[in-house]
Design a protein around this motif. Structure first.
Motif, PDB file in Angstrom:
ATOM      1  N   THR A 100     -16.616 -57.172 -90.584  1.00  0.00           N
ATOM      2  CA  THR A 100     -16.479 -56.532 -91.887  1.00  0.00           C
ATOM      3  C   THR A 100     -15.142 -55.817 -91.931  1.00  0.00           C
ATOM      4  N   ALA A 101     -14.497 -55.838 -93.091  1.00  0.00           N
ATOM      5  CA  ALA A 101     -13.215 -55.145 -93.237  1.00  0.00           C
ATOM      6  C   ALA A 101     -13.355 -53.649 -93.006  1.00  0.00           C
ATOM      7  N   MET A 102     -14.551 -53.111 -93.264  1.00  0.00           N
ATOM      8  CA  MET A 102     -14.764 -51.677 -93.097  1.00  0.00           C
ATOM      9  C   MET A 102     -14.561 -51.243 -91.647  1.00  0.00           C
ATOM     10  N   LEU A 103     -14.818 -52.125 -90.705  1.00  0.00           N
ATOM     11  CA  LEU A 103     -14.594 -51.803 -89.296  1.00  0.00           C
ATOM     12  C   LEU A 103     -13.138 -51.425 -89.055  1.00  0.00           C
ATOM     13  N   GLY A 447     -25.427 -49.726 -89.444  1.00  0.00           N
ATOM     14  CA  GLY A 447     -24.592 -48.590 -89.817  1.00  0.00           C
ATOM     15  C   GLY A 447     -23.236 -48.639 -89.141  1.00  0.00           C
ATOM     16  N   PRO A 448     -22.506 -47.511 -89.142  1.00  0.00           N
ATOM     17  CA  PRO A 448     -21.166 -47.495 -88.558  1.00  0.00           C
ATOM     18  C   PRO A 448     -21.119 -47.985 -87.108  1.00  0.00           C
ATOM     19  N   LYS A 449     -22.024 -47.504 -86.277  1.00  0.00           N
ATOM     20  CA  LYS A 449     -22.067 -47.953 -84.890  1.00  0.00           C
ATOM     21  C   LYS A 449     -22.840 -49.255 -84.733  1.00  0.00           C
ATOM     22  N   GLY A 450     -23.858 -49.430 -85.542  1.00  0.00           N
ATOM     23  CA  GLY A 450     -24.822 -50.502 -85.307  1.00  0.00           C
ATOM     24  C   GLY A 450     -24.351 -51.900 -85.583  1.00  0.00           C
ATOM     25  N   TYR A 451     -23.425 -52.072 -86.558  1.00  0.00           N
ATOM     26  CA  TYR A 451     -23.054 -53.455 -86.881  1.00  0.00           C
ATOM     27  C   TYR A 451     -22.037 -54.053 -85.935  1.00  0.00           C
ATOM     28  N   PRO A 452     -20.891 -53.439 -85.553  1.00  0.00           N
ATOM     29  CA  PRO A 452     -20.348 -52.149 -85.988  1.00  0.00           C
ATOM     30  C   PRO A 452     -19.513 -52.303 -87.257  1.00  0.00           C
ATOM     31  N   ARG A 534     -42.750 -42.253 -80.595  1.00  0.00           N
ATOM     32  CA  ARG A 534     -41.849 -43.396 -80.737  1.00  0.00           C
ATOM     33  C   ARG A 534     -40.441 -43.061 -80.260  1.00  0.00           C
ATOM     34  N   ARG A 535     -40.013 -41.822 -80.536  1.00  0.00           N
ATOM     35  CA  ARG A 535     -38.641 -41.450 -80.170  1.00  0.00           C
ATOM     36  C   ARG A 535     -38.448 -41.446 -78.655  1.00  0.00           C
ATOM     37  N   LYS A 536     -39.491 -41.087 -77.919  1.00  0.00           N
ATOM     38  CA  LYS A 536     -39.398 -41.093 -76.458  1.00  0.00           C
ATOM     39  C   LYS A 536     -39.172 -42.492 -75.905  1.00  0.00           C
ATOM     40  N   LYS A 537     -39.664 -43.488 -76.617  1.00  0.00           N
ATOM     41  CA  LYS A 537     -39.535 -44.881 -76.159  1.00  0.00           C
ATOM     42  C   LYS A 537     -38.218 -45.528 -76.599  1.00  0.00           C
ATOM     43  N   TRP A 538     -37.520 -44.892 -77.534  1.00  0.00           N
ATOM     44  CA  TRP A 538     -36.305 -45.503 -78.084  1.00  0.00           C
ATOM     45  C   TRP A 538     -35.167 -45.471 -77.076  1.00  0.00           C
ATOM     46  N   LYS A 539     -34.390 -46.530 -77.030  1.00  0.00           N
ATOM     47  CA  LYS A 539     -33.230 -46.612 -76.158  1.00  0.00           C
ATOM     48  C   LYS A 539     -31.981 -46.886 -76.994  1.00  0.00           C
ATOM     49  N   ALA A 540     -30.923 -46.141 -76.721  1.00  0.00           N
ATOM     50  CA  ALA A 540     -29.672 -46.315 -77.475  1.00  0.00           C
ATOM     51  C   ALA A 540     -29.051 -47.666 -77.155  1.00  0.00           C
ATOM     52  N   PRO A 541     -28.488 -48.321 -78.160  1.00  0.00           N
ATOM     53  CA  PRO A 541     -27.854 -49.623 -77.919  1.00  0.00           C
ATOM     54  C   PRO A 541     -26.544 -49.477 -77.152  1.00  0.00           C
ATOM     55  N   LYS A 542     -26.158 -50.532 -76.465  1.00  0.00           N
ATOM     56  CA  LYS A 542     -24.881 -50.542 -75.775  1.00  0.00           C
ATOM     57  C   LYS A 542     -23.755 -50.819 -76.776  1.00  0.00           C
ATOM     58  N   PRO A 543     -22.545 -50.337 -76.482  1.00  0.00           N
ATOM     59  CA  PRO A 543     -21.413 -50.656 -77.368  1.00  0.00           C
ATOM     60  C   PRO A 543     -21.250 -52.166 -77.496  1.00  0.00           C
ATOM     61  N   PRO A 544     -20.869 -52.663 -78.662  1.00  0.00           N
ATOM     62  CA  PRO A 544     -20.759 -54.108 -78.873  1.00  0.00           C
ATOM     63  C   PRO A 544     -19.640 -54.756 -78.067  1.00  0.00           C
ATOM     64  N   LEU A 545     -18.612 -53.976 -77.732  1.00  0.00           N
ATOM     65  CA  LEU A 545     -17.483 -54.513 -76.982  1.00  0.00           C
ATOM     66  C   LEU A 545     -16.870 -53.358 -76.201  1.00  0.00           C
ATOM     67  N   GLU A 546     -16.703 -53.539 -74.912  1.00  0.00           N
ATOM     68  CA  GLU A 546     -16.248 -52.451 -74.059  1.00  0.00           C
ATOM     69  C   GLU A 546     -14.733 -52.428 -73.880  1.00  0.00           C
ATOM     70  N   ARG A 547     -13.989 -52.710 -74.926  1.00  0.00           N
ATOM     71  CA  ARG A 547     -12.541 -52.666 -74.825  1.00  0.00           C
ATOM     72  C   ARG A 547     -11.906 -52.527 -76.216  1.00  0.00           C
ATOM     73  N   GLY A 548     -10.636 -52.135 -76.214  1.00  0.00           N
ATOM     74  CA  GLY A 548      -9.836 -52.143 -77.426  1.00  0.00           C
ATOM     75  C   GLY A 548     -10.353 -51.256 -78.546  1.00  0.00           C
ATOM     76  N   TYR A 549      -9.960 -51.636 -79.750  1.00  0.00           N
ATOM     77  CA  TYR A 549     -10.288 -50.831 -80.920  1.00  0.00           C
ATOM     78  C   TYR A 549     -11.791 -50.738 -81.147  1.00  0.00           C
ATOM     79  N   TRP A 550     -12.539 -51.798 -80.864  1.00  0.00           N
ATOM     80  CA  TRP A 550     -13.987 -51.742 -81.056  1.00  0.00           C
ATOM     81  C   TRP A 550     -14.597 -50.595 -80.259  1.00  0.00           C
ATOM     82  N   LYS A 551     -14.173 -50.427 -79.029  1.00  0.00           N
ATOM     83  CA  LYS A 551     -14.711 -49.346 -78.200  1.00  0.00           C
ATOM     84  C   LYS A 551     -14.280 -47.988 -78.742  1.00  0.00           C
ATOM     85  N   LEU A 552     -13.005 -47.889 -79.125  1.00  0.00           N
ATOM     86  CA  LEU A 552     -12.510 -46.648 -79.709  1.00  0.00           C
ATOM     87  C   LEU A 552     -13.322 -46.279 -80.944  1.00  0.00           C
TER      88      LEU A 552
END
Length: 582
Positions: A100-103, A447-452, A534-552
């Motif tokens: 997405t261009a918004m990224l 969302g901002p992090k989720g798609y990203p 439910r919140r106790k069972k939730w796990k945060a997602p990993k970053p979609p890409l561990e480098r460059g602008y995506w990580k930033l």
């Protein structure tokens, strides 16, 4: 002929004199290399140097005519005694960019900010068009705070298909649904592609591009008439030329962007957005721009200021007309006049032409009341952006009433949950999907992090089995955005987003959700104890890409209610070059 002596002492306030006015080795370097394209020595005599920030790109179809617009801006700058220097920045085309261009909006804003600050510029003209180029360039320029004028590229001519008008985006959604429902053939679908986009310019519906062009004018950072002149109309070129002339005078007056982008101007823009049925994306973009210039603006301001404002403009997706019709009917000046006459405008807000917004618009005519309605006989009543609160979105969520189905504005239904966009695409047309028109579709992790990047997928396609039954709208909830060209009873920008651990992440199939727009409520009807379990069972997602602008981006992006900017970019830095070792 002996070169004319530099006159740097006569204009000590010009930034460019620190480059071109020097009588040393560095002055030689700066001037000499610019002269290699035939620039006469007298261009360095202390006249304002104006940067033309160009987002031309063949990968951004909306902006492919910007070379021509830039030439008209240059002519205006030269006519006013300035020295124009054009430079490119990252161009964001929503039509082709993935995911997405918004990224990349924030990345482009960094490009703009650093390009302006690092170069010998006294003022700048921003050439903006496709959706994210407008906020990106305004954000970057706001951080530097020089005299600035924005020139939009203008909308395309109206689409024409088999004797009817069709609008970019809006009819894409409707025709794609018709294709999925078997109402039109692939050949008819392909024919419409050529009929819809038939000239230079951005979307001719009130999508995000047209909305942000309107925001440029309502904020006062664009010349009067900026919003609606068609891209291929010669008057668009006149506006560009006049902008070039005007920015030179702004430098001489020291009329900086911070004197234009005030709280009053943002409040004017919010009300103008309501009056034109503008895109929900304007919420995020205006908050981000305000953050860069140091103005406090929140989603609560949108709700407060939108109350009591009616949609005056009958234009897709909220209505039936297109931007070409809007311009011929009087354009945004006619809308601003209606707002001003009904005490919905800060009349003293300053604009780039040196006049107040009311001076510019108090005599604006309206030539067609079918397109631009009067405030006392509006197209739709009380349709400003509504901000919802509740346990499903404690940080807020938004809905665009002008594009929604009235009977669904108060609704209770069973949740049908899609964990991400891939899950939606995989199951939405499955005949076995357990869903009916009373259900509420829920999309997570967009969302901002989720798609990203918070893609425009919030207006989820309805299941084909419901389309075939004649269903045209359902309540849909997500942490995503939606295109300004889209429509429907769509709740967007849920905060916190699912990927950040918001309540949205905890919704399960079968949960009951209650929406009440009039009361500004959005509730997940389960107990606090169940939510905690439910919140106790939730796990945060990993970053979609561990480098460059995506990580930033993933590590630093703020939530939608804060403009989805990067946390370290909020707040203006000013025009000073941090290190000047010359």
């Amino acid at each position: 002929m002996k070169p004319k002596k530099l006159r740097s002492s006569k204009q000590p306030t010009l930034r460019s004199v620190k480059w071109f006015g020097r009588q040393d080795i560095y002055g030689f370097i700066y001037r000499s290399w610019v002269k290699n394209r035939g620039v006469p020595h007298d261009q360095f005599d202390g006249r304002p140097v104006i940067g033309i920030c160009n987002t031309y790109s063949e990968l951004t179809p909306c902006n492919t005519h910007f070379r021509t617009i830039a030439e008209h801006v240059k002519a205006g700058i030269l006519e006013a005694g300035g020295f124009p220097l054009e430079f490119p920045v990252m161009s964001l085309g929503e039509t082709l960019m993935r995911p997405t261009a918004m990224l990349y909006r924030n990345l482009a804003s960094m490009d703009v900010e650093e390009s302006i600050r690092a170069n010998p510029l006294d003022g700048v003209v921003l050439l903006v068009g496709c959706d994210k180029t407008t906020p990106a360039l305004l954000m970057g320029a706001a951080s530097v705070d020089l005299p600035t004028v924005a020139v939009s590229g203008g909308p395309m001519l109206s689409g024409k298909y088999r004797g009817t008008d069709i609008g970019s985006g809006t009819n894409v959604w409707s025709m794609s649904e018709d294709l999925r429902a078997g109402k039109i053939t692939p050949d008819e679908f392909h024919e419409a592609e050529s009929c819809m986009h038939r000239s230079h310019g951005h979307c001719m519906t009130m999508g995000t591009a047209s909305t942000m062009a309107s925001m440029v004018e309502a904020l006062g950072v664009g010349m009067p008439g900026n919003a609606a002149i068609p891209a291929v109309d010669a008057r668009r070129y006149v506006l560009a030329r006049m902008a070039g002339r005007r920015v030179v005078e702004m430098v001489r007056e020291d009329l900086r962007l911070s004197k234009i982008l005030t709280k009053k101007s943002f409040e004017n823009a919010i009300r103008a957005n309501a009056a034109i049925g503008g895109s929900t994306n304007a919420v995020i973009h205006l908050i981000a721009i305000a953050g860069r210039i140091g103005v406090e603006l929140s989603i609560d301001d949108w709700d407060r200021l939108g109350r009591g404002v009616h949609t005056l403009l009958d234009l897709m997706p909220s209505g039936k007309y297109l931007m070409e019709d809007f311009y011929y009917a009087g354009g945004l000046p006619a809308v601003l006049r209606e707002l001003g006459r009904n005490n919905k405008l800060h009349k003293d807000a300053l604009t780039v032409n040196g006049k107040s917004i009311w001076e510019n618009n108090k005599r604006a005519p309206c030539w067609n009341r079918d397109v631009i309605h009067s405030f006392d006989k509006p197209f739709k009543k009380n349709t400003g952006i509504a901000v919802l609160r509740g346990n499903l979105c404690p940080g807020g969520a938004i809905i665009k009433p002008s594009a929604a189905t009235p009977k669904l504005m108060k609704h209770k239904g069973r949740a049908v949950v899609f964990e991400n966009i891939e899950d939606l695409h995989k199951r939405v047309d499955d005949p076995k999907l357990d869903i009916d028109e009373r259900c509420i579709m829920v999309l997570k992790n967009c969302g901002p992090k989720g798609y990203p990047g918070m893609a425009e997928v919030g207006n989820m396609p309805l299941p084909s089995k419901l389309l075939k039954k004649g269903i045209t709208d359902m309540v849909r909830i997500s942490d995503a955005r939606m295109s300004g060209t889209a429509y429907g009873t769509v709740v967007l920008h849920a905060v916190p987003e699912a990927a950040a651990g918001g309540t949205l992440a905890l919704v399960q199939n079968g949960d009951i959700i209650e929406l009440d727009v009039a009361k500004r409520r959005l509730e997940l009807l389960i107990s606090e104890d169940e939510l905690a379990r439910r919140r106790k069972k939730w796990k945060a997602p990993k970053p979609p890409l561990e480098r460059g602008y995506w990580k930033l981006y993933f590590d630093h992006v703020l939530q939608a209610d804060q403009g989805a900017d990067l946390d370290f970019l909020v707040g203006k830095s000013g025009p000073l070059v941090p290190r000047d070792n010359h």
